[in-house]
Design an enzyme around this catalytic site. Structure first.
Site, PDB file in Angstrom:
ATOM      1  N   GLU A  17     -15.085  13.110 -30.211  1.00 12.47           N
ATOM      2  CA  GLU A  17     -14.364  12.177 -31.061  1.00 12.47           C
ATOM      3  C   GLU A  17     -14.126  12.762 -32.461  1.00 12.47           C
ATOM      4  O   GLU A  17     -15.484  13.025 -33.036  1.00 12.47           O
ATOM      5  CB  GLU A  17     -15.016  10.929 -31.252  1.00 12.47           C
ATOM      6  CG  GLU A  17     -14.864  10.216 -29.641  1.00 12.47           C
ATOM      7  CD  GLU A  17     -15.464   8.913 -29.382  1.00 12.47           C
ATOM      8  OE1 GLU A  17     -16.354   8.358 -30.736  1.00 12.47           O
ATOM      9  OE2 GLU A  17     -15.431   8.458 -28.723  1.00 12.47           O
ATOM     10  N   ARG A  55     -17.184   4.154 -23.311  1.00 14.89           N
ATOM     11  CA  ARG A  55     -17.832   5.520 -24.081  1.00 14.89           C
ATOM     12  C   ARG A  55     -16.952   6.753 -23.107  1.00 14.89           C
ATOM     13  O   ARG A  55     -16.729   6.759 -22.050  1.00 14.89           O
ATOM     14  CB  ARG A  55     -19.052   5.446 -23.545  1.00 14.89           C
ATOM     15  CG  ARG A  55     -20.143   4.531 -24.437  1.00 14.89           C
ATOM     16  CD  ARG A  55     -20.219   5.188 -25.628  1.00 14.89           C
ATOM     17  NE  ARG A  55     -20.902   4.463 -26.687  1.00 14.89           N
ATOM     18  CZ  ARG A  55     -20.551   3.544 -27.576  1.00 14.89           C
ATOM     19  NH1 ARG A  55     -19.341   3.315 -27.401  1.00 14.89           N
ATOM     20  NH2 ARG A  55     -21.344   2.841 -28.398  1.00 14.89           N
ATOM     21  N   HIS A  94     -11.371   5.468 -31.103  1.00  8.52           N
ATOM     22  CA  HIS A  94     -12.606   4.622 -31.081  1.00  8.52           C
ATOM     23  C   HIS A  94     -12.607   3.491 -32.077  1.00  8.52           C
ATOM     24  O   HIS A  94     -13.259   3.067 -32.819  1.00  8.52           O
ATOM     25  CB  HIS A  94     -14.012   5.220 -31.250  1.00  8.52           C
ATOM     26  CG  HIS A  94     -15.077   4.797 -30.499  1.00  8.52           C
ATOM     27  ND1 HIS A  94     -16.093   5.528 -29.381  1.00  8.52           N
ATOM     28  CD2 HIS A  94     -15.820   3.571 -30.228  1.00  8.52           C
ATOM     29  CE1 HIS A  94     -16.974   4.837 -28.950  1.00  8.52           C
ATOM     30  NE2 HIS A  94     -16.578   3.528 -29.535  1.00  8.52           N
TER      31      HIS A  94
END
Length: 318
Positions: A266, A237, A284
């Site tokens: 992100e 994370r 991600h």
């Protein structure tokens, strides 16, 4: 007319097969997937969630205001293992179950962590960019063979990375509040405190959830304590790594390199880390394999069905 309305915000849900969608249809669910081509998904969600019984949720935030607007909502079925973007207190107050899909993407994320370590160690991205820009370069790398791996968060994924690294004859150090005796025997893993792991590891891979305790776990002090040739990988994370401090450490050569699949923003298009040749950034994408997408979708759908039909769900966050 279907009995339940199920929203889907997870982008890859249902993209590799129909198993999860069919499961929902078989259990009297009408499925509506929110697509970015139709506008910002968070804005669509605000409009659609008040009429939904369930949502198979991606990485968007579910704050108290949004949850309170959803009078029919019974379950937020997270498509993945992280639930830090869901206000659990608000969900509990409004009797909304929150579920996750542990193990479904474990092998995919572990594979990516290995890939990023190797990429950093051997400067693959730098050399590839050089060739494509007609500027051949052979920067000196480091070997993984026989080095020390530090695993921060030795759960399913962390253990998966460690098991892969035994093939590189690596010493395995783990930092975790729980010690797995079988894992210690299988991989020769040693459980140590975080300071020891940071000081002695050549490669550090992060697999912890983002909590108040883990926020900025890796900052300026930790980078100064790491080996000069150390490589840091975060596929967990954003927020566990202080990105400003990481930028300074990489720019000043305090550590060799870093690779982040999870960042605070992100995608991290405006991050100064984008300017550094010794930092790899990916979007991600740890779970972006056919196998993981299928398993996560099916598990997320089953979790939603279990809650909607009043069954016990083993993967409900308590």
């Amino acid at each position: 007319m279907a009995k339940y309305k199920v929203l889907v915000t997870a982008r890859s849900f249902g993209t590799v097969d129909d198993l999860a969608v069919n499961l929902l249809h078989e259990n009297d669910c009408e499925v509506k997937k929110l697509e970015a081509k139709d506008g910002p998904v968070p804005e669509q969600l605000k409009q659609a969630l008040p009429y939904a019984d369930a949502v198979i949720a991606g990485l968007e935030d579910y704050d108290r205001e949004l949850i309170e607007s959803a009078k029919n909502l019974k379950v937020i079925s997270r498509y993945g293992v992280g639930y830090d973007r869901v206000d659990l207190s608000a969900a509990a107050d409004h009797h909304v179950a929150v579920t996750v899909t542990p193990g479904a993407n474990g092998d995919s994320v572990a594979d990516l962590a290995m890939t990023l370590m190797l990429d950093c160690a051997r400067n693959i991205v730098v050399m590839d960019n050089g060739i494509k820009n007609k500027n051949q370069t052979r920067p000196s790398g480091v070997e993984m063979w026989g080095k020390t791996l530090g695993v921060v968060g030795a759960g399913r994924i962390g253990k998966g990375v460690a098991k892969r690294c035994t093939g590189f004859n690596m010493r395995i150090l783990c930092y975790d509040q729980y010690q797995d005796e079988n894992f210690k025997k299988e991989c020769g893993a040693e459980y140590v405190d975080l300071e020891t792991l940071i000081r002695e590891s050549d490669f550090i891979t992060i697999h912890s959830p983002l909590t108040p305790e883990t926020k900025n776990m890796f900052g300026a002090e930790q980078f100064k304590a790491m080996k000069k040739d150390a490589i840091l990988v975060n596929t967990a994370r954003g927020g566990i790594v202080d990105e400003d401090a990481l930028y300074e450490a990489l720019k000043n050569g305090e550590i060799r390199g870093a690779a982040l699949d999870a960042t605070i923003q992100e995608p991290p298009y405006d991050s100064p880390l984008c300017t550094l040749p010794n930092c790899i950034l990916t979007p991600h994408a740890g779970a972006a394999t056919k196998e993981a997408v299928s398993k996560m979708g099916l598990m997320a759908a089953q979790n939603a069905v279990d809650i909607l039909t009043g069954k016990s769900c083993a993967y409900e966050v308590k």
